[in-house]
Write a protein that holds these residues in place. Sequence first.
Motif, short mmCIF file in Angstrom:
data_model
loop_
_atom_site.label_atom_id
_atom_site.label_comp_id
_atom_site.label_asym_id
_atom_site.label_seq_id
_atom_site.Cartn_x
_atom_site.Cartn_y
_atom_site.Cartn_z
N ASP A 110 0.87 -1.17 0.00
CA ASP A 110 0.00 0.00 0.00
C ASP A 110 0.91 1.23 0.00
O ASP A 110 2.14 1.10 -0.10
N ALA A 111 0.34 2.41 0.08
CA ALA A 111 1.15 3.63 -0.01
C ALA A 111 2.22 3.67 1.08
O ALA A 111 3.36 4.04 0.83
N GLU A 112 1.85 3.26 2.28
CA GLU A 112 2.80 3.32 3.39
C GLU A 112 3.92 2.29 3.22
O GLU A 112 5.09 2.59 3.50
N ALA A 113 3.60 1.10 2.78
CA ALA A 113 4.64 0.08 2.53
C ALA A 113 5.59 0.56 1.45
O ALA A 113 6.81 0.36 1.53
N PHE A 114 5.04 1.23 0.44
CA PHE A 114 5.88 1.80 -0.62
C PHE A 114 6.81 2.87 -0.04
O PHE A 114 8.01 2.89 -0.33
N ARG A 115 6.26 3.78 0.77
CA ARG A 115 7.09 4.82 1.38
C ARG A 115 8.23 4.21 2.19
O ARG A 115 9.38 4.64 2.10
N ARG A 116 7.90 3.19 2.98
CA ARG A 116 8.93 2.56 3.81
C ARG A 116 10.00 1.90 2.94
O ARG A 116 11.20 1.99 3.23
N THR A 117 9.56 1.23 1.88
CA THR A 117 10.50 0.55 0.99
C THR A 117 11.43 1.57 0.33
O THR A 117 12.63 1.32 0.16
N MET A 118 10.89 2.71 -0.01
CA MET A 118 11.70 3.75 -0.67
C MET A 118 12.70 4.40 0.29
O MET A 118 13.73 4.92 -0.14
N SER A 119 12.38 4.37 1.57
CA SER A 119 13.18 5.17 2.51
C SER A 119 14.05 4.37 3.45
O SER A 119 14.99 4.91 4.03
#
Lengths: 130, 130
Positions: free
Chosen positions: A43-52
């Motif tokens: 989801d958007a948050e999992a994507f954010r975490r993966t990116m950061s």
Amino acid sequence: MNATSSASADAVLERIRFTDTGLVPAIVQQWDTREVLMMGWMDAEAFRRTMSEGRVTFWSRSRQEYWRKGDTSGHVQYVKGVALDCDGDTLLVTVEQIGAACHTGTRTCFDADVLQPVVGESRELEATDL
Amino acid sequence: MNATSSASADAVLERIRFTDTGLVPAIVQQWDTREVLMMGWMDAEAFRRTMSEGRVTFWSRSRQEYWRKGDTSGHVQYVKGVALDCDGDTLLVTVEQIGAACHTGTRTCFDADVLQPVVGESRELEATDL
């Protein structure tokens, strides 16, 4: 997360076409051997975490929770690269996979159930068939 | 389709966990270079055709019709292998891709939108970063 990566992730989020349930499929590939290891959902948050975070985080549909790969198994996925596909609905994440990618203990999730399709018709292809 | 491949495809269909809309994602990979080319969706009939025809057929969600890759573009995908993942909800199809896999004209659908994640923390990994 530094300012640049945060801004970058947020800008990308606007381009991602999430499903009706707010998810996007993420294909995970070993960066050097190019093995396709598994597919997960973010989801958007999992994507954010993966990116950061330098580590891959999925949204577990079965458990309905975030799942940072390797936190319990030790089979960590270190992020090497991320790309979004042409229509914005699939991610490709290249990683350094520690140990087995599959929860069954095999290197990839595609090792155990290899099917027997009719192979492509080209005679040249048949001559070099895997 | 011969009797063996037909029986094989039907047996596999029982193991595939299709979505509520009757689809399964199919990751498509070039068999020799191992590039991830694209991801498409198959329903049961697209899967049967892919298993039996030596050519990859998808179900187009946007057009709501079968789409045998290359019939209009010439960018055929000859089937080399098919595998089902550990939990039966994703296919990996290895192919010989003729020309561009992406409808935009690039080799893969992941070439155009390369993101800038924070890479994994291991110092060893950074030293060999792509």
